[in-house]
Scaffold this motif. Sequence first.
Motif, mmCIF file in Angstrom:
data_model
loop_
_atom_site.group_PDB
_atom_site.id
_atom_site.type_symbol
_atom_site.label_atom_id
_atom_site.label_comp_id
_atom_site.label_asym_id
_atom_site.label_seq_id
_atom_site.Cartn_x
_atom_site.Cartn_y
_atom_site.Cartn_z
ATOM 1 N N THR A 147 0.843 -1.191 0.000
ATOM 2 C CA THR A 147 0.000 0.000 0.000
ATOM 3 C C THR A 147 0.881 1.245 0.000
ATOM 4 N N ASP A 148 0.235 2.422 0.061
ATOM 5 C CA ASP A 148 0.961 3.674 0.283
ATOM 6 C C ASP A 148 0.573 4.271 1.640
ATOM 7 N N HIS A 149 0.162 3.427 2.571
ATOM 8 C CA HIS A 149 -0.299 3.892 3.876
ATOM 9 C C HIS A 149 0.891 4.131 4.804
ATOM 10 N N ILE A 150 0.865 5.269 5.483
ATOM 11 C CA ILE A 150 1.933 5.692 6.391
ATOM 12 C C ILE A 150 1.365 5.783 7.806
ATOM 13 N N ARG A 151 2.073 5.234 8.779
ATOM 14 C CA ARG A 151 1.629 5.301 10.177
ATOM 15 C C ARG A 151 2.566 6.196 10.980
ATOM 16 N N VAL A 152 1.967 7.099 11.760
ATOM 17 C CA VAL A 152 2.735 7.895 12.722
ATOM 18 C C VAL A 152 2.934 7.033 13.966
ATOM 19 N N VAL A 153 4.188 6.758 14.299
ATOM 20 C CA VAL A 153 4.531 5.864 15.404
ATOM 21 C C VAL A 153 4.752 6.679 16.673
ATOM 22 N N SER A 154 4.118 6.233 17.763
ATOM 23 C CA SER A 154 4.238 6.901 19.063
ATOM 24 C C SER A 154 4.883 5.959 20.079
ATOM 25 N N ALA A 155 5.129 6.482 21.263
ATOM 26 C CA ALA A 155 5.739 5.667 22.320
ATOM 27 C C ALA A 155 4.877 4.466 22.677
ATOM 28 N N GLU A 156 3.565 4.585 22.496
ATOM 29 C CA GLU A 156 2.660 3.481 22.819
ATOM 30 C C GLU A 156 2.833 2.288 21.887
ATOM 31 N N ASP A 157 3.525 2.490 20.754
ATOM 32 C CA ASP A 157 3.713 1.412 19.780
ATOM 33 C C ASP A 157 4.949 0.557 20.038
ATOM 34 N N ARG A 158 5.761 0.915 21.007
ATOM 35 C CA ARG A 158 7.015 0.193 21.240
ATOM 36 C C ARG A 158 6.790 -1.316 21.308
ATOM 37 N N GLY A 159 7.615 -2.042 20.583
ATOM 38 C CA GLY A 159 7.597 -3.498 20.633
ATOM 39 C C GLY A 159 6.647 -4.166 19.663
ATOM 40 N N LYS A 160 5.798 -3.399 18.991
ATOM 41 C CA LYS A 160 4.785 -4.016 18.132
ATOM 42 C C LYS A 160 5.422 -4.667 16.902
ATOM 43 N N GLY A 161 5.084 -5.930 16.740
ATOM 44 C CA GLY A 161 5.625 -6.707 15.640
ATOM 45 C C GLY A 161 6.782 -7.588 16.022
ATOM 46 N N VAL A 162 7.332 -7.382 17.233
ATOM 47 C CA VAL A 162 8.444 -8.216 17.699
ATOM 48 C C VAL A 162 8.101 -8.844 19.056
ATOM 49 N N VAL A 163 7.938 -8.024 20.087
ATOM 50 C CA VAL A 163 7.661 -8.585 21.414
ATOM 51 C C VAL A 163 6.184 -8.550 21.773
ATOM 52 N N ARG A 164 5.377 -7.857 20.961
ATOM 53 C CA ARG A 164 3.931 -7.894 21.150
ATOM 54 C C ARG A 164 3.236 -7.701 19.806
ATOM 55 N N PRO A 165 1.969 -8.111 19.710
ATOM 56 C CA PRO A 165 1.289 -8.081 18.410
ATOM 57 C C PRO A 165 1.066 -6.662 17.904
ATOM 58 N N LYS A 166 0.990 -6.534 16.592
ATOM 59 C CA LYS A 166 0.586 -5.270 15.974
ATOM 60 C C LYS A 166 -0.933 -5.150 16.058
ATOM 61 N N ASP A 167 -1.430 -3.944 16.281
ATOM 62 C CA ASP A 167 -2.870 -3.701 16.291
ATOM 63 C C ASP A 167 -3.271 -2.829 15.109
ATOM 64 N N TYR A 168 -2.506 -2.928 14.004
ATOM 65 C CA TYR A 168 -2.784 -2.189 12.776
ATOM 66 C C TYR A 168 -2.443 -3.096 11.603
ATOM 67 N N ARG A 169 -3.010 -2.761 10.457
ATOM 68 C CA ARG A 169 -2.760 -3.531 9.240
ATOM 69 C C ARG A 169 -2.502 -2.596 8.062
ATOM 70 N N ASP A 170 -1.943 -3.173 6.998
ATOM 71 C CA ASP A 170 -1.779 -2.453 5.729
ATOM 72 C C ASP A 170 -0.989 -1.163 5.903
ATOM 73 N N VAL A 171 0.192 -1.288 6.485
ATOM 74 C CA VAL A 171 1.070 -0.135 6.717
ATOM 75 C C VAL A 171 2.422 -0.422 6.067
ATOM 76 N N ASP A 172 2.779 0.351 5.035
ATOM 77 C CA ASP A 172 4.052 0.165 4.346
ATOM 78 C C ASP A 172 5.056 1.271 4.647
ATOM 79 N N GLY A 173 4.658 2.258 5.431
ATOM 80 C CA GLY A 173 5.573 3.315 5.818
ATOM 81 C C GLY A 173 5.367 3.705 7.276
ATOM 82 N N LEU A 174 6.460 4.057 7.940
ATOM 83 C CA LEU A 174 6.425 4.451 9.343
ATOM 84 C C LEU A 174 7.174 5.773 9.501
#
Length: 306
Positions: A93-120
């Motif tokens: 996609t061309d979807h961009i997510r603004v990453v905040s401190a609350e996102d720490r660890g998502k995708g490695v040590v805890r699950p992601k709660d978002y989908r279809d994100v190709d940019g951070l």
Amino acid sequence: MEIKRKSGQEVCKLHHAENGVTYLTFPGLERTGAVRHLFSTREGGVSEGIYRSMNLSYTRGDEREAVDENFRRIADCLGSSAADMVCSDQTHTDHIRVVSAEDRGKGVVRPKDYRDVDGLITQERGIVLCTFFADCVPLFFVDPVRGAIGLSHSGWRGTVQKIGKKTVEEMKKAFGTDPKDVHAAIGPSICQDCYEVSEDVIGEFRKAFPGIEEGDAANSFKEGVGNGSLRSEVRKCACPLWFPTSPGKYQLNLWEVNRLIMLEAGIPAAQIEMTDLCTCCNPDLLFSHRASHGKRGNLGAFMKLL
């Protein structure tokens, strides 16, 4: 191991960390003094078989424990931990997510709660942005003035949607980034010589870049000019972005297209670094979907604000 570079100079710098990880960096990004970043290679992990050895994908069939250890080793190279990492959820996609401190660890040590994100993108110091590759194009963005960064995944679909430009636009919207302050890099990915695409793909690029035409060299191809002389003539003409090689087949230059998209976004040419390493030309060093016929792991691009 012989490394095949596409230019006469070493653009991507190769490093060997004390923990055994081999990785690549861009000197221009390092000179900003604002970030630590790296692009992984296949070397320095614990995965086995087709994933040897630094596989950074949990979804391709590798052992989770091995991938966990691989992420831990990459984090060590960055002076971080796996809990600092935030991963994309790539679906071209061309979807961009603004990453905040609350996102720490998502995708490695805890699950992601978002989908279809190709940019951070983020302004949070210490958070490690992570995107993943095996021929597609990694795009790095650093704004040292506003203290903001972006990482995006750009396959042909992301490229034709101009995700690089949209990443800069989202950084401007979220953080006040001026494109003239941005330093950018186009990371290791498949080169034009290795990237053959079909007529329908080129049709999408013609729509996205209406001023680009093959010109006389393409017309000569229709008249039966041999493949060798066609390549020579097309490289002289006004279209370096793609050229035909046989009926309905083209060689597409994702590196140059993404550089033009960055220029269109307002990034100065002198602040754009373009890779000299093709994933498909270097399958022993880098994972390549095309070279391996899909039997592979994932490379990763990583970056954090200091």
